[in-house]
Design a protein around this motif. Sequence first.
Motif, short mmCIF file in Angstrom:
data_model
loop_
_atom_site.label_atom_id
_atom_site.label_comp_id
_atom_site.label_asym_id
_atom_site.label_seq_id
_atom_site.Cartn_x
_atom_site.Cartn_y
_atom_site.Cartn_z
N HIS A 14 0.81 -1.23 0.00
CA HIS A 14 0.00 0.00 0.00
C HIS A 14 0.84 1.27 0.00
N ILE A 15 2.16 1.15 -0.10
CA ILE A 15 3.02 2.29 0.11
C ILE A 15 2.76 3.41 -0.89
N ASP A 16 2.23 3.08 -2.05
CA ASP A 16 1.93 4.10 -3.07
C ASP A 16 0.46 4.51 -3.09
N ASP A 17 -0.32 4.01 -2.14
CA ASP A 17 -1.74 4.32 -2.11
C ASP A 17 -1.95 5.78 -1.73
N PRO A 18 -2.62 6.57 -2.56
CA PRO A 18 -2.78 8.00 -2.25
C PRO A 18 -3.67 8.26 -1.04
N ASN A 19 -4.42 7.26 -0.59
CA ASN A 19 -5.28 7.45 0.57
C ASN A 19 -4.63 6.94 1.86
N TRP A 20 -3.33 6.69 1.79
CA TRP A 20 -2.57 6.28 2.97
C TRP A 20 -1.55 7.36 3.29
N VAL A 21 -1.33 7.62 4.57
CA VAL A 21 -0.29 8.54 5.01
C VAL A 21 0.59 7.81 6.02
N VAL A 22 1.87 7.75 5.72
CA VAL A 22 2.86 7.10 6.58
C VAL A 22 3.62 8.19 7.33
N VAL A 23 3.78 8.01 8.65
CA VAL A 23 4.38 9.05 9.49
C VAL A 23 5.57 8.49 10.26
N ASP A 24 6.70 9.14 10.10
CA ASP A 24 7.93 8.79 10.81
C ASP A 24 7.91 9.47 12.17
N CYS A 25 7.91 8.67 13.24
CA CYS A 25 7.80 9.20 14.60
C CYS A 25 9.08 9.01 15.40
N ARG A 26 10.21 8.81 14.75
CA ARG A 26 11.44 8.59 15.50
C ARG A 26 11.79 9.78 16.39
N HIS A 27 12.34 9.47 17.57
CA HIS A 27 12.60 10.50 18.56
C HIS A 27 13.63 9.99 19.56
N ASP A 28 14.20 10.89 20.31
CA ASP A 28 15.10 10.54 21.40
C ASP A 28 14.85 11.51 22.55
N GLY A 87 -1.73 15.81 5.07
CA GLY A 87 -2.61 15.28 4.03
C GLY A 87 -3.63 14.28 4.52
N VAL A 88 -3.93 14.27 5.81
CA VAL A 88 -4.86 13.28 6.37
C VAL A 88 -6.29 13.76 6.20
N ASN A 89 -7.12 12.90 5.64
CA ASN A 89 -8.56 13.13 5.50
C ASN A 89 -9.31 12.18 6.44
N ASP A 90 -10.61 12.31 6.51
CA ASP A 90 -11.39 11.46 7.40
C ASP A 90 -11.26 9.98 7.03
N GLY A 91 -11.08 9.67 5.77
CA GLY A 91 -10.98 8.28 5.35
C GLY A 91 -9.57 7.78 5.17
N THR A 92 -8.58 8.54 5.56
CA THR A 92 -7.18 8.17 5.34
C THR A 92 -6.72 7.08 6.31
N GLN A 93 -6.01 6.10 5.77
CA GLN A 93 -5.32 5.14 6.62
C GLN A 93 -3.98 5.74 7.01
N VAL A 94 -3.77 5.90 8.31
CA VAL A 94 -2.50 6.43 8.81
C VAL A 94 -1.68 5.28 9.40
N VAL A 95 -0.40 5.25 9.04
CA VAL A 95 0.52 4.25 9.59
C VAL A 95 1.69 4.99 10.23
N ALA A 96 1.89 4.78 11.51
CA ALA A 96 2.99 5.40 12.25
C ALA A 96 4.11 4.39 12.44
N TYR A 97 5.35 4.86 12.35
CA TYR A 97 6.47 3.95 12.59
C TYR A 97 7.60 4.69 13.29
N ASP A 98 8.48 3.91 13.92
CA ASP A 98 9.72 4.43 14.47
C ASP A 98 10.77 3.33 14.32
N ALA A 99 11.85 3.44 15.05
CA ALA A 99 12.87 2.40 15.05
C ALA A 99 13.13 1.90 16.46
N HIS A 100 12.12 2.03 17.32
CA HIS A 100 12.27 1.79 18.75
C HIS A 100 11.19 0.86 19.28
#
Length: 289
Positions: A14-28, A87-100
């Motif tokens: 789904h990585i190219d799906d325009p109705n998906w938003v992937v969010v990088d949440c890496r932090h320290d 770019g998040v809409n009401d119907g958007t699938q959001v996927v959050a990720y980190d490395a932790h």
Amino acid sequence: MYTTLISASELATHIDDPNWVVVDCRHDLVNLAFGRDAYAAGHLPDAVFADMETELSGAKRGEDGIFRGRHPLPEKEALVATLRGWGVNDGTQVVAYDAHGGMYAARLWWLLRWIGHEASAVLDGGLPAWQALGQPVVTDIVTKPRGTIQARAPFVPTVTVAEVLENIESAKRTVVDARAADRFRGENETIDPVGGHIPGAKNRFFKDNLQADGRFKAPAQLREEFEGVIGAPSDAIMQCGSGVTACHNLLALEVAGMPGAALYPGSWSEWSSDPARPVATGAMKQAEG
């Protein structure tokens, strides 16, 4: 719709799906520039970056000047504005990720549920799982057409510091602390200047939710472990140092099929800021995991 976890292989389809938003949440928690620097060095294709300090958290002091903790919840209007910028809409699938192991991604997952957005998931295993499949990372800075998401009724409850204080006397609810054991005991002054834990709290380190490879344990195993810690989820309060990793325990409970626990957003950083509030140290009630 994915509402808890998504595997790297599933996300790749789904990585190219325009109705998906992937969010990088890496932090320290110590090096606040780490997340943005890591994003610039390489991130998932088309992923945007979430800043824990300025976007996934609100002002440390309220309008009354009282300290609310290191990572208080953002104002809902501000969070909605941030999500629209991604770019998040009401119907958007959001996927959050980190490395932790999801310790920061779970915060965004919970915040989305807090504003009534159900299609929110964490990448199981995070960036390491993605790269283990040979999937690419990129260095471009991503911009999205502005979204139109609206805040709705929350799916998740919260409690205030006053409610936690009252619970010490009533003991009607189980407080579970997601910090590492040394912090819970009051032995890590670097992170917690005032050491210890809320009296009566149990300790389940968020990493106890994970397998050795950084992915979440199976639902049945999580359920068995949490049933040894809490009774009804609706009678449980999850907290940590500042309301971030507590969301990991809340996500694990959802994976286990045990929804309904509340978040204490201010957590230890708020609690310990007032010397009038009681503090316990030393031996803990250790949750099995």
